[in-house]
Design a protein around this motif. Sequence first.
Motif, PDB file in Angstrom:
ATOM      1  N   CYS A   1     -10.100   1.697  -2.106  1.00  0.00           N
ATOM      2  CA  CYS A   1     -10.101   1.001  -1.306  1.00  0.00           C
ATOM      3  C   CYS A   1     -11.959   1.301   0.308  1.00  0.00           C
ATOM      4  CB  CYS A   1      -9.101   0.543  -0.315  1.00  0.00           C
ATOM      5  SG  CYS A   1      -8.685   1.594   0.678  1.00  0.00           S
ATOM      6  N   GLY A   2     -12.603   0.357   0.014  1.00  0.00           N
ATOM      7  CA  GLY A   2     -13.378   0.237   1.647  1.00  0.00           C
ATOM      8  C   GLY A   2     -15.117   0.878  -0.021  1.00  0.00           C
ATOM      9  N   GLU A   3     -15.855   1.550   0.867  1.00  0.00           N
ATOM     10  CA  GLU A   3     -17.234   1.682  -0.170  1.00  0.00           C
ATOM     11  C   GLU A   3     -17.691   2.688  -0.634  1.00  0.00           C
ATOM     12  OE1 GLU A   3     -19.678   0.691   3.012  1.00  0.00           O
ATOM     13  OE2 GLU A   3     -19.108  -1.683   3.232  1.00  0.00           O
TER      14      GLU A   3
ATOM     15  N   SER B   1     -14.563  -5.467  -4.309  1.00  0.00           N
ATOM     16  CA  SER B   1     -14.229  -6.105  -3.091  1.00  0.00           C
ATOM     17  C   SER B   1     -14.146  -5.157  -1.731  1.00  0.00           C
ATOM     18  CB  SER B   1     -14.055  -7.189  -3.404  1.00  0.00           C
ATOM     19  OG  SER B   1     -12.114  -5.922  -3.123  1.00  0.00           O
ATOM     20  N   GLY B   2     -13.829  -4.283  -1.808  1.00  0.00           N
ATOM     21  CA  GLY B   2     -14.064  -3.106  -0.567  1.00  0.00           C
ATOM     22  C   GLY B   2     -12.256  -2.989  -1.094  1.00  0.00           C
ATOM     23  N   GLU B   3     -11.717  -3.706  -1.498  1.00  0.00           N
ATOM     24  CA  GLU B   3      -9.916  -3.950  -1.239  1.00  0.00           C
ATOM     25  C   GLU B   3      -9.256  -3.204  -1.367  1.00  0.00           C
ATOM     26  OE1 GLU B   3      -8.770  -8.220  -1.684  1.00  0.00           O
ATOM     27  OE2 GLU B   3     -10.479  -9.267   0.041  1.00  0.00           O
ATOM     28  N   TYR B   4      -8.043  -3.350  -1.165  1.00  0.00           N
ATOM     29  CA  TYR B   4      -7.271  -1.947  -1.633  1.00  0.00           C
ATOM     30  C   TYR B   4      -6.941  -2.482  -3.727  1.00  0.00           C
ATOM     31  CZ  TYR B   4      -2.872   0.051  -2.166  1.00  0.00           C
ATOM     32  OH  TYR B   4      -1.668   1.832  -2.105  1.00  0.00           O
ATOM     33  N   THR B   5      -7.223  -1.384  -4.693  1.00  0.00           N
ATOM     34  CA  THR B   5      -7.535  -2.016  -5.581  1.00  0.00           C
ATOM     35  C   THR B   5      -6.847  -0.651  -6.411  1.00  0.00           C
ATOM     36  OG1 THR B   5      -9.477  -3.626  -5.373  1.00  0.00           O
ATOM     37  CG2 THR B   5      -9.084  -2.727  -7.832  1.00  0.00           C
TER      38      THR B   5
ATOM     39  N   MET C   1       1.093  -1.078   0.170  1.00  0.00           N
ATOM     40  CA  MET C   1       0.566   0.177   0.033  1.00  0.00           C
ATOM     41  C   MET C   1       0.346   1.419  -0.083  1.00  0.00           C
ATOM     42  SD  MET C   1      -2.857  -1.384   2.716  1.00  0.00           S
ATOM     43  CE  MET C   1      -3.725   0.866   2.088  1.00  0.00           C
TER      44      MET C   1
ATOM     45  N   ALA D   1     -15.574   2.725  -6.511  1.00  0.00           N
ATOM     46  CA  ALA D   1     -15.717   1.986  -5.214  1.00  0.00           C
ATOM     47  C   ALA D   1     -15.055   0.170  -5.464  1.00  0.00           C
ATOM     48  CB  ALA D   1     -16.007   1.892  -3.757  1.00  0.00           C
ATOM     49  N   PRO D   2     -14.118   0.454  -5.120  1.00  0.00           N
ATOM     50  CA  PRO D   2     -13.850  -1.830  -5.727  1.00  0.00           C
ATOM     51  C   PRO D   2     -14.954  -2.467  -4.837  1.00  0.00           C
ATOM     52  CG  PRO D   2     -12.349  -0.994  -3.951  1.00  0.00           C
ATOM     53  CD  PRO D   2     -13.091   0.303  -4.614  1.00  0.00           C
TER      54      PRO D   2
ATOM     55  N   GLY E   1      -7.231   8.469  -2.596  1.00  0.00           N
ATOM     56  CA  GLY E   1      -6.520   7.563  -3.707  1.00  0.00           C
ATOM     57  C   GLY E   1      -5.275   7.912  -4.928  1.00  0.00           C
TER      58      GLY E   1
END
Length: 298
Positions: free
Chosen positions: A248-250, A175-179, A1, A172-173, A201
Amino acid sequence: MGSESQYQIPAIEFAMNSPEVNRGTDEWYHLCKKVREACENFGCFEIVYDKIPPQLRAEFFSASRKLFSLPLETKKKNINPNPYYGYLGPSVLAPLYEGFGFDETSDYESLRSFTEEIWSRDQLCTVLSMMKKLDELKDMINLIILDSYGLEESSNLIMVSKRLIRLMKYAAPPSGEYTMASPAHTDKNFGTILCDDQVSGLEVQIKVDEQWVKLSISPRSFVFVVGDSLMAWSNGRMHSVNHRVMMCGEKERYSLAAFAQPIEGSIIKAQKELVDEDYPQVVKDLHYTDFSKFISSE
Protein backbone atom coordinates in the motif's frame (compact mmCIF):
# COMPACT_ATOMS: atom_id res chain seq x y z
CA MET A 1 -5.38 -6.09 6.50
CA GLY A 2 -2.50 -7.62 8.46
CA SER A 3 -1.89 -7.23 12.19
CA GLU A 4 -5.36 -8.47 13.12
CA SER A 5 -3.95 -11.23 15.35
CA GLN A 6 -3.02 -10.69 18.97
CA TYR A 7 0.18 -12.69 18.33
CA GLN A 8 3.57 -11.50 17.06
CA ILE A 9 6.39 -13.70 15.87
CA PRO A 10 9.31 -14.25 18.29
CA ALA A 11 12.40 -12.06 17.99
CA ILE A 12 15.60 -14.00 18.82
CA GLU A 13 18.99 -12.33 19.14
CA PHE A 14 22.08 -13.95 17.62
CA ALA A 15 24.79 -11.82 19.25
CA MET A 16 28.19 -12.73 17.83
CA ASN A 17 30.14 -12.02 21.02
CA SER A 18 27.69 -13.91 23.23
CA PRO A 19 28.10 -17.42 24.70
CA GLU A 20 24.78 -18.21 23.00
CA VAL A 21 26.57 -18.68 19.67
CA ASN A 22 29.34 -20.88 21.10
CA ARG A 23 28.19 -24.38 20.27
CA GLY A 24 28.00 -26.74 23.23
CA THR A 25 27.49 -24.13 25.95
CA ASP A 26 24.37 -23.99 28.11
CA GLU A 27 23.55 -20.68 26.45
CA TRP A 28 23.77 -22.34 23.02
CA TYR A 29 21.24 -25.01 23.95
CA HIS A 30 18.96 -22.35 25.40
CA LEU A 31 19.15 -20.59 22.01
CA CYS A 32 18.41 -23.91 20.28
CA LYS A 33 15.30 -24.34 22.42
CA LYS A 34 14.03 -20.84 21.54
CA VAL A 35 14.56 -21.40 17.81
CA ARG A 36 12.90 -24.81 17.89
CA GLU A 37 9.85 -23.50 19.73
CA ALA A 38 9.55 -20.57 17.32
CA CYS A 39 9.75 -22.88 14.29
CA GLU A 40 7.23 -25.32 15.77
CA ASN A 41 4.72 -22.77 17.03
CA PHE A 42 5.02 -20.00 14.45
CA GLY A 43 6.95 -21.40 11.47
CA CYS A 44 9.16 -18.32 11.47
CA PHE A 45 11.03 -15.92 13.72
CA GLU A 46 12.85 -12.60 13.58
CA ILE A 47 16.63 -12.88 13.78
CA VAL A 48 18.32 -9.90 15.42
CA TYR A 49 21.78 -10.33 13.94
CA ASP A 50 24.72 -7.98 14.40
CA LYS A 51 27.21 -9.59 11.99
CA ILE A 52 25.62 -7.97 8.92
CA PRO A 53 25.77 -4.19 9.43
CA PRO A 54 22.93 -1.95 8.20
CA GLN A 55 25.39 -0.16 5.88
CA LEU A 56 26.09 -3.39 3.99
CA ARG A 57 22.36 -3.98 3.62
CA ALA A 58 21.85 -0.43 2.33
CA GLU A 59 24.62 -0.85 -0.25
CA PHE A 60 23.19 -4.21 -1.29
CA PHE A 61 19.74 -2.79 -1.95
CA SER A 62 21.29 0.12 -3.85
CA ALA A 63 22.87 -2.43 -6.21
CA SER A 64 19.55 -4.29 -6.39
CA ARG A 65 17.71 -1.15 -7.50
CA LYS A 66 20.24 -0.67 -10.29
CA LEU A 67 19.58 -4.21 -11.49
CA PHE A 68 15.81 -3.73 -11.62
CA SER A 69 16.15 -0.41 -13.46
CA LEU A 70 17.51 -2.21 -16.55
CA PRO A 71 15.40 -2.45 -19.72
CA LEU A 72 13.04 -5.43 -19.80
CA GLU A 73 14.85 -7.09 -22.71
CA THR A 74 18.08 -7.06 -20.69
CA LYS A 75 16.43 -8.48 -17.57
CA LYS A 76 14.97 -11.33 -19.59
CA LYS A 77 18.50 -12.51 -20.38
CA ASN A 78 18.63 -13.95 -16.86
CA ILE A 79 17.26 -17.29 -18.05
CA ASN A 80 17.08 -20.57 -16.14
CA PRO A 81 14.82 -23.56 -16.99
CA ASN A 82 14.29 -24.50 -13.33
CA PRO A 83 11.09 -23.28 -11.64
CA TYR A 84 11.47 -19.97 -9.74
CA TYR A 85 15.00 -19.39 -11.08
CA GLY A 86 16.04 -16.72 -13.58
CA TYR A 87 14.01 -13.55 -14.16
CA LEU A 88 10.29 -13.45 -13.45
CA GLY A 89 8.30 -10.42 -14.50
CA PRO A 90 4.86 -9.19 -13.48
CA SER A 91 2.05 -11.70 -14.03
CA VAL A 92 -1.71 -11.93 -13.66
CA LEU A 93 -1.32 -13.47 -10.19
CA ALA A 94 1.43 -11.05 -9.10
CA PRO A 95 1.20 -7.88 -11.22
CA LEU A 96 3.38 -5.85 -8.83
CA TYR A 97 6.22 -8.40 -8.59
CA GLU A 98 9.57 -8.81 -10.34
CA GLY A 99 12.35 -11.16 -9.30
CA PHE A 100 15.82 -12.34 -10.23
CA GLY A 101 16.94 -15.81 -9.20
CA PHE A 102 20.57 -16.92 -9.07
CA ASP A 103 21.39 -20.53 -8.27
CA GLU A 104 24.53 -22.30 -7.05
CA THR A 105 25.50 -19.24 -5.05
CA SER A 106 28.32 -21.12 -3.33
CA ASP A 107 30.52 -20.05 -6.26
CA TYR A 108 28.27 -17.23 -7.55
CA GLU A 109 29.16 -17.88 -11.20
CA SER A 110 25.61 -17.24 -12.44
CA LEU A 111 25.60 -13.94 -10.57
CA ARG A 112 28.97 -12.88 -11.94
CA SER A 113 28.20 -13.80 -15.55
CA PHE A 114 24.91 -11.90 -15.66
CA THR A 115 25.97 -8.75 -13.79
CA GLU A 116 29.56 -8.17 -14.87
CA GLU A 117 28.51 -5.36 -17.25
CA ILE A 118 25.85 -3.96 -14.92
CA TRP A 119 27.45 -3.60 -11.50
CA SER A 120 30.74 -1.97 -10.70
CA ARG A 121 33.41 -4.09 -9.02
CA ASP A 122 32.53 -2.51 -5.66
CA GLN A 123 28.82 -3.28 -6.11
CA LEU A 124 29.54 -6.89 -7.04
CA CYS A 125 31.81 -7.24 -4.00
CA THR A 126 29.02 -5.82 -1.83
CA VAL A 127 26.54 -8.39 -3.13
CA LEU A 128 29.01 -11.26 -2.76
CA SER A 129 29.84 -10.17 0.79
CA MET A 130 26.14 -10.12 1.66
CA MET A 131 25.66 -13.59 0.22
CA LYS A 132 28.64 -14.99 2.12
CA LYS A 133 27.34 -13.63 5.41
CA LEU A 134 23.86 -15.03 4.74
CA ASP A 135 25.43 -18.42 4.01
CA GLU A 136 27.14 -18.27 7.42
CA LEU A 137 23.86 -17.37 9.09
CA LYS A 138 22.01 -20.22 7.38
CA ASP A 139 24.71 -22.70 8.40
CA MET A 140 24.33 -21.55 12.01
CA ILE A 141 20.55 -22.00 11.85
CA ASN A 142 21.05 -25.51 10.43
CA LEU A 143 23.26 -26.45 13.38
CA ILE A 144 20.82 -24.93 15.84
CA ILE A 145 17.93 -26.97 14.39
CA LEU A 146 19.96 -30.19 14.46
CA ASP A 147 21.09 -29.62 18.04
CA SER A 148 17.60 -28.65 19.13
CA TYR A 149 16.50 -32.21 18.29
CA GLY A 150 19.75 -33.87 19.38
CA LEU A 151 20.61 -35.03 15.85
CA GLU A 152 24.03 -35.64 14.28
CA GLU A 153 25.20 -33.34 11.50
CA SER A 154 27.51 -35.76 9.68
CA SER A 155 24.86 -37.47 7.57
CA ASN A 156 22.09 -34.92 7.71
CA LEU A 157 20.35 -33.71 4.59
CA ILE A 158 19.85 -30.08 5.58
CA MET A 159 23.61 -29.64 5.92
CA VAL A 160 24.18 -30.35 2.20
CA SER A 161 21.50 -28.12 0.72
CA LYS A 162 22.36 -25.77 -2.12
CA ARG A 163 21.71 -22.04 -2.16
CA LEU A 164 19.31 -20.05 -4.28
CA ILE A 165 18.98 -16.30 -3.92
CA ARG A 166 16.16 -14.15 -5.21
CA LEU A 167 16.28 -10.38 -5.49
CA MET A 168 12.73 -9.06 -5.49
CA LYS A 169 10.95 -5.82 -6.29
CA TYR A 170 7.33 -5.01 -5.47
CA ALA A 171 5.92 -1.95 -7.20
CA ALA A 172 3.65 0.43 -5.34
CA PRO A 173 0.00 -0.24 -6.25
CA PRO A 174 -1.33 2.30 -8.78
CA SER A 175 -4.17 3.22 -6.46
CA GLY A 176 -1.98 3.33 -3.38
CA GLU A 177 -4.51 1.06 -1.70
CA TYR A 178 -3.86 -2.20 0.17
CA THR A 179 -3.11 -4.66 -2.66
CA MET A 180 -1.77 -8.21 -2.87
CA ALA A 181 1.70 -8.24 -4.45
CA SER A 182 2.59 -11.88 -3.78
CA PRO A 183 -0.15 -14.48 -3.16
CA ALA A 184 -0.20 -16.49 0.05
CA HIS A 185 2.08 -19.53 -0.14
CA THR A 186 4.46 -21.77 1.74
CA ASP A 187 8.06 -22.19 0.61
CA LYS A 188 8.92 -25.64 -0.71
CA ASN A 189 12.56 -25.72 0.44
CA PHE A 190 14.11 -26.30 3.85
CA GLY A 191 14.09 -22.69 4.96
CA THR A 192 14.37 -19.10 3.78
CA ILE A 193 16.15 -16.06 5.20
CA LEU A 194 14.40 -12.81 4.25
CA CYS A 195 15.30 -9.15 4.58
CA ASP A 196 14.00 -5.94 3.05
CA ASP A 197 14.81 -2.28 2.50
CA GLN A 198 12.60 -1.18 5.42
CA VAL A 199 9.48 -0.83 3.27
CA SER A 200 7.00 -3.15 4.96
CA GLY A 201 4.75 -5.62 3.16
CA LEU A 202 5.61 -9.13 4.36
CA GLU A 203 2.79 -10.81 6.29
CA VAL A 204 2.63 -14.23 7.94
CA GLN A 205 -0.40 -16.26 8.98
CA ILE A 206 -0.33 -17.09 12.66
CA LYS A 207 -0.80 -20.79 13.39
CA VAL A 208 -3.05 -20.36 16.44
CA ASP A 209 -5.83 -18.15 15.06
CA GLU A 210 -4.96 -18.09 11.31
CA GLN A 211 -4.98 -14.30 11.27
CA TRP A 212 -2.42 -12.31 9.28
CA VAL A 213 0.34 -10.27 10.91
CA LYS A 214 2.31 -7.61 9.04
CA LEU A 215 6.00 -7.76 9.93
CA SER A 216 8.10 -4.64 10.43
CA ILE A 217 11.65 -5.66 11.16
CA SER A 218 14.55 -3.48 12.27
CA PRO A 219 17.56 -2.62 10.05
CA ARG A 220 19.53 -5.24 12.03
CA SER A 221 16.97 -8.02 11.64
CA PHE A 222 16.14 -10.84 9.25
CA VAL A 223 13.25 -13.30 9.12
CA PHE A 224 13.67 -17.07 8.97
CA VAL A 225 10.77 -18.98 7.38
CA VAL A 226 10.27 -22.75 7.69
CA GLY A 227 9.66 -24.48 4.34
CA ASP A 228 7.67 -27.59 3.42
CA SER A 229 10.83 -29.74 3.18
CA LEU A 230 11.86 -28.85 6.74
CA MET A 231 8.32 -29.58 7.91
CA ALA A 232 8.53 -33.05 6.33
CA TRP A 233 12.08 -33.60 7.61
CA SER A 234 10.94 -32.81 11.17
CA ASN A 235 7.93 -35.13 10.81
CA GLY A 236 5.48 -32.27 10.97
CA ARG A 237 6.89 -30.80 14.19
CA MET A 238 8.06 -27.63 12.48
CA HIS A 239 5.34 -25.49 10.95
CA SER A 240 5.58 -24.49 7.28
CA VAL A 241 4.12 -21.01 7.52
CA ASN A 242 1.82 -19.36 5.01
CA HIS A 243 3.10 -15.91 4.02
CA ARG A 244 2.38 -13.19 1.45
CA VAL A 245 3.30 -9.63 0.46
CA MET A 246 0.68 -6.89 0.64
CA MET A 247 1.52 -3.41 -0.62
CA CYS A 248 0.00 0.00 0.00
CA GLY A 249 1.12 3.59 -0.32
CA GLU A 250 3.53 5.04 -2.85
CA LYS A 251 6.86 3.35 -2.05
CA GLU A 252 8.40 0.42 -3.92
CA ARG A 253 9.65 -2.50 -1.84
CA TYR A 254 12.92 -4.36 -2.42
CA SER A 255 13.72 -7.60 -0.63
CA LEU A 256 16.15 -10.49 -0.64
CA ALA A 257 15.40 -14.17 -0.09
CA ALA A 258 18.17 -16.71 0.55
CA PHE A 259 16.73 -20.21 0.11
CA ALA A 260 18.24 -23.49 1.29
CA GLN A 261 17.26 -25.87 -1.52
CA PRO A 262 17.50 -29.67 -1.29
CA ILE A 263 20.06 -30.90 -3.81
CA GLU A 264 18.95 -32.55 -7.05
CA GLY A 265 17.56 -36.04 -6.47
CA SER A 266 17.19 -35.63 -2.69
CA ILE A 267 14.64 -37.77 -0.89
CA ILE A 268 13.01 -35.76 1.88
CA LYS A 269 12.00 -38.06 4.71
CA ALA A 270 11.12 -37.74 8.38
CA GLN A 271 14.09 -38.31 10.67
CA LYS A 272 13.74 -41.69 12.38
CA GLU A 273 14.54 -40.09 15.74
CA LEU A 274 11.47 -37.89 15.31
CA VAL A 275 9.04 -40.72 14.55
CA ASP A 276 7.43 -42.57 17.47
CA GLU A 277 4.04 -43.53 18.86
CA ASP A 278 3.23 -39.95 19.76
CA TYR A 279 4.51 -38.67 16.39
CA PRO A 280 3.79 -41.25 13.64
CA GLN A 281 5.11 -40.27 10.21
CA VAL A 282 2.77 -37.61 8.85
CA VAL A 283 4.24 -37.01 5.37
CA LYS A 284 5.30 -39.63 2.84
CA ASP A 285 8.91 -39.58 1.66
CA LEU A 286 9.28 -36.94 -1.07
CA HIS A 287 11.49 -36.96 -4.13
CA TYR A 288 12.27 -33.24 -4.06
CA THR A 289 12.81 -32.77 -7.81
CA ASP A 290 9.48 -34.41 -8.65
CA PHE A 291 7.76 -32.50 -5.85
CA SER A 292 9.13 -29.18 -7.11
CA LYS A 293 8.08 -29.87 -10.70
CA PHE A 294 4.59 -30.89 -9.57
CA ILE A 295 4.12 -27.73 -7.50
CA SER A 296 5.20 -25.48 -10.39
CA SER A 297 3.01 -27.26 -12.98
CA GLU A 298 -0.53 -26.32 -13.91
